[in-house]
Design a protein around this motif. Structure first.
Motif, PDB file in Angstrom:
ATOM      1  N   PHE A   1       0.395  -1.241   0.058  1.00  0.00           N
ATOM      2  CA  PHE A   1      -0.480  -0.240  -0.045  1.00  0.00           C
ATOM      3  C   PHE A   1       0.848   1.545  -0.021  1.00  0.00           C
ATOM      4  N   PHE A   2       0.438   1.507  -1.305  1.00  0.00           N
ATOM      5  CA  PHE A   2       1.935   3.110  -0.825  1.00  0.00           C
ATOM      6  C   PHE A   2       0.670   4.609  -0.295  1.00  0.00           C
ATOM      7  N   PHE A   3       0.996   5.288   0.639  1.00  0.00           N
ATOM      8  CA  PHE A   3       0.176   5.604   1.464  1.00  0.00           C
ATOM      9  C   PHE A   3       0.441   6.997   1.752  1.00  0.00           C
ATOM     10  N   ASP A   4      -0.075   7.827   0.954  1.00  0.00           N
ATOM     11  CA  ASP A   4       0.052   8.928   0.828  1.00  0.00           C
ATOM     12  C   ASP A   4      -0.036  10.228   1.664  1.00  0.00           C
ATOM     13  N   PHE A   5       0.705  10.539   2.541  1.00  0.00           N
ATOM     14  CA  PHE A   5       0.416  11.020   3.780  1.00  0.00           C
ATOM     15  C   PHE A   5       0.084  12.029   3.179  1.00  0.00           C
ATOM     16  N   ASP A   6       0.680  13.009   2.828  1.00  0.00           N
ATOM     17  CA  ASP A   6       0.603  14.351   2.374  1.00  0.00           C
ATOM     18  C   ASP A   6      -0.494  15.278   1.812  1.00  0.00           C
ATOM     19  N   ALA A   7      -0.958  13.421   0.927  1.00  0.00           N
ATOM     20  CA  ALA A   7      -3.056  14.027   0.692  1.00  0.00           C
ATOM     21  C   ALA A   7      -3.944  13.623   2.241  1.00  0.00           C
ATOM     22  N   GLY A   8      -3.212  13.584   2.858  1.00  0.00           N
ATOM     23  CA  GLY A   8      -4.037  13.919   4.245  1.00  0.00           C
ATOM     24  C   GLY A   8      -4.199  12.856   4.859  1.00  0.00           C
ATOM     25  N   THR A   9      -4.693  12.829   5.618  1.00  0.00           N
ATOM     26  CA  THR A   9      -5.014  11.188   6.705  1.00  0.00           C
ATOM     27  C   THR A   9      -7.227  10.968   7.099  1.00  0.00           C
ATOM     28  N   LYS A  10      -7.120  12.072   7.014  1.00  0.00           N
ATOM     29  CA  LYS A  10      -9.177  12.055   7.045  1.00  0.00           C
ATOM     30  C   LYS A  10      -9.594  11.005   5.830  1.00  0.00           C
ATOM     31  N   GLN A  11      -8.874  11.122   5.047  1.00  0.00           N
ATOM     32  CA  GLN A  11      -9.457  10.037   3.584  1.00  0.00           C
ATOM     33  C   GLN A  11      -8.097   9.896   2.863  1.00  0.00           C
ATOM     34  N   PRO A  12      -8.168   8.552   3.202  1.00  0.00           N
ATOM     35  CA  PRO A  12      -6.423   8.052   2.157  1.00  0.00           C
ATOM     36  C   PRO A  12      -6.931   8.044   0.811  1.00  0.00           C
ATOM     37  N   VAL A  13      -5.600   8.737  -0.711  1.00  0.00           N
ATOM     38  CA  VAL A  13      -6.092   8.863  -1.483  1.00  0.00           C
ATOM     39  C   VAL A  13      -5.069   7.373  -1.856  1.00  0.00           C
ATOM     40  N   ALA A  14      -5.708   6.635  -2.945  1.00  0.00           N
ATOM     41  CA  ALA A  14      -4.277   5.827  -3.502  1.00  0.00           C
ATOM     42  C   ALA A  14      -4.304   5.676  -4.801  1.00  0.00           C
ATOM     43  N   VAL A  15      -3.153   5.349  -4.477  1.00  0.00           N
ATOM     44  CA  VAL A  15      -2.645   5.051  -6.084  1.00  0.00           C
ATOM     45  C   VAL A  15      -2.675   3.743  -7.148  1.00  0.00           C
ATOM     46  N   CYS A  16      -3.886   3.597  -8.454  1.00  0.00           N
ATOM     47  CA  CYS A  16      -4.387   2.863  -8.642  1.00  0.00           C
ATOM     48  C   CYS A  16      -3.701   2.427  -9.844  1.00  0.00           C
ATOM     49  N   GLY A  17      -4.278   1.164 -10.895  1.00  0.00           N
ATOM     50  CA  GLY A  17      -3.447   0.689 -11.317  1.00  0.00           C
ATOM     51  C   GLY A  17      -3.165   1.777 -12.788  1.00  0.00           C
ATOM     52  N   LYS A  18      -3.494   2.582 -13.226  1.00  0.00           N
ATOM     53  CA  LYS A  18      -3.101   3.573 -14.070  1.00  0.00           C
ATOM     54  C   LYS A  18      -1.853   4.082 -14.040  1.00  0.00           C
ATOM     55  N   GLN A  19      -1.421   3.940 -12.530  1.00  0.00           N
ATOM     56  CA  GLN A  19      -0.618   5.259 -11.922  1.00  0.00           C
ATOM     57  C   GLN A  19       0.640   4.608 -11.912  1.00  0.00           C
ATOM     58  N   VAL A  20       1.380   5.538 -12.609  1.00  0.00           N
ATOM     59  CA  VAL A  20       3.131   4.672 -13.101  1.00  0.00           C
ATOM     60  C   VAL A  20       3.440   4.509 -11.626  1.00  0.00           C
ATOM     61  N   ALA A  21       3.112   5.017 -10.401  1.00  0.00           N
ATOM     62  CA  ALA A  21       3.248   3.970  -9.172  1.00  0.00           C
ATOM     63  C   ALA A  21       3.065   2.298  -9.205  1.00  0.00           C
ATOM     64  N   ASN A  22       2.048   1.952 -10.235  1.00  0.00           N
ATOM     65  CA  ASN A  22       1.862   0.450 -10.201  1.00  0.00           C
ATOM     66  C   ASN A  22       2.717  -0.164 -10.586  1.00  0.00           C
ATOM     67  N   ALA A  23       3.139   0.368 -11.713  1.00  0.00           N
ATOM     68  CA  ALA A  23       4.407  -0.009 -12.381  1.00  0.00           C
ATOM     69  C   ALA A  23       5.232  -0.438 -11.311  1.00  0.00           C
ATOM     70  N   VAL A  24       5.960   0.423 -11.376  1.00  0.00           N
ATOM     71  CA  VAL A  24       6.949   0.787 -10.346  1.00  0.00           C
ATOM     72  C   VAL A  24       6.821  -0.691  -8.995  1.00  0.00           C
ATOM     73  N   ILE A  25       5.822  -0.583  -8.817  1.00  0.00           N
ATOM     74  CA  ILE A  25       5.327  -1.845  -7.134  1.00  0.00           C
ATOM     75  C   ILE A  25       5.632  -3.342  -8.355  1.00  0.00           C
ATOM     76  N   THR A  26       4.510  -3.421  -9.579  1.00  0.00           N
ATOM     77  CA  THR A  26       4.555  -4.071  -9.949  1.00  0.00           C
ATOM     78  C   THR A  26       6.194  -4.597 -10.285  1.00  0.00           C
ATOM     79  N   LEU A  27       7.164  -4.047 -10.812  1.00  0.00           N
ATOM     80  CA  LEU A  27       8.336  -4.488 -11.264  1.00  0.00           C
ATOM     81  C   LEU A  27       8.923  -5.490  -9.509  1.00  0.00           C
ATOM     82  N   ALA A  28       8.692  -3.484  -9.086  1.00  0.00           N
ATOM     83  CA  ALA A  28      10.163  -4.268  -7.449  1.00  0.00           C
ATOM     84  C   ALA A  28       9.675  -5.896  -6.757  1.00  0.00           C
TER      85      ALA A  28
END
Length: 368
Positions: A236-263
């Motif tokens: 889980f990528f926790f975007d802390f700076d986006a706020g903690t009241k409601q988390p913002v997830a990185v979904c499948g179409k985001q670059v981070a999904n590729a980074v996580i998958t390749l790792a």
């Protein structure tokens, strides 16, 4: 939990990666054949001697032709600036928005990057951009006119044309939400590097940068070849700076999904058909990740970054909804900045290696 007004603006910028306004474009990239954000933005044909003319198309297929390399470039934020510096075109950058924080650029680029005039601490004001004298605007995100209010209005296509400014987007972020299927490799990012190289006449350097990315990623892929998909840890990528009241997830179409998958990990929100999406803490708890990345945006110094990482970890350990998560209980946190994970850049490949070396320490080395 506390309010973060400025960080909320930054999060809104990230969430604006929902389309492409104008000249994005792409070339071919390596990968496993998954949908690339730049798939509809390829070079329109072979360039003449010297590399020009070069034609690129945007996310909607509209083309832009460059008959020569631009001489005065403005970038929307630090991602485009860093890429141009790496390509050797940094001496042509006359301004940027969302400037890099102190210490956020690689050491070899920091001095030159610090000399680039800042045209806007966030989005560059419309009048300043149009009056900058630029002949190229490199934009990391889609048209941000929808921000309104403090962000102001974006120039129209007619206004860009009247000012003599052509645009190129980093399509792997700007066009991500409009593509088919998730990003599972960095082909789109590699396309961004190659496209910017063609447009600026630095294709040889672009190929060198991409080769370096592929070598780094290839070593990780080879090391993890024997790890079955169901044995790869959830993440889980926790975007802390986006706020903690409601988390913002990185979904499948985001670059981070590729980074996580390749790792060698499995993004717990890879199944949401978007680039970013606000989610409920109950959803995070229900997916109970094995690892959590503390996604903190650069604060300008190692000490400030460390404090931000500490704060993010402390929140997860103390917040009733998250303190029982497997990753929290086992202390499985990764302290890796947001920018090198969620925004297109050569250093995405380094992030792949860092994550892989953490979650698969017996198989992957050299993560730092």
């Amino acid at each position: 939990m506390r309010s973060r007004v400025l960080c909320g603006v930054a999060a809104a910028v990230a969430l604006l990666v929902t389309g492409c306004g104008s000249d994005g474009g792409s070339g071919s990239g390596s990968g496993s054949g998954n949908a690339s954000p730049a798939a509809g933005a390829a070079a329109a044909g072979p360039a003449a001697a010297g590399g020009f003319p070069v034609e690129v198309t945007d996310c909607a297929g509209a083309g832009t032709t460059f008959t020569s390399a631009p001489r005065r470039i403005v970038t929307s934020n630090a991602a485009g600036l860093e890429m141009l510096l790496q390509l050797g075109a940094g001496d042509r950058v006359i301004g940027t928005g969302f400037p890099p924080g102190k210490g956020s650029l690689p050491a070899a680029l920091a001095e030159q990057g610090a000399k680039v005039p800042v045209l806007g601490d966030m989005v560059i004001p419309k009048e300043k951009l149009l009056g900058s004298g630029a002949d190229l605007y490199v934009e990391t995100f889609a048209d941000m006119s929808g921000m309104g209010g403090a962000m102001g209005s974006a120039p129209t296509a007619q206004e860009y044309a009247a000012a003599g400014i052509k645009r190129v987007f980093l399509a792997s972020t700007a066009c991500a939400a409009t593509t088919q299927g998730p990003q599972r490799d960095l082909a789109g990012v590699e396309d961004d590097v190659k496209r910017l190289g063609r447009v600026t006449g630095t294709s040889a350097k672009a190929e060198e940068l991409v080769a370096g990315m592929e070598q780094r990623i290839g070593s990780v892929t080879a090391a993890l070849a024997g790890v079955a998909a169901d044995r790869r840890p959830t993440y889980f990528f926790f975007d802390f700076d986006a706020g903690t009241k409601q988390p913002v997830a990185v979904c499948g179409k985001q670059v981070a999904n590729a980074v996580i998958t390749l790792a060698g990990a499995r993004n717990v929100f890879a199944d949401c058909d978007a680039d970013f999406r606000p989610v409920a803490w109950e959803e995070v708890v229900g997916r109970n990740p094995d690892w959590i990345q503390l996604g903190v945006r650069d604060k300008g110094s190692e000490a400030e970054n460390a404090r931000a990482f500490d704060e993010a970890e402390r929140f997860l350990r103390e917040f009733p909804a998250t303190k029982g998560l497997k990753a929290v209980q086992e202390g499985h946190f990764l302290r890796i900045g947001s920018e090198v994970t969620t925004i297109a850049g050569v250093r995405n490949a380094e992030t792949v290696q860092r994550i892989a070396a953490t979650v698969h320490p017996d198989l992957v080395k050299g993560g730092q």
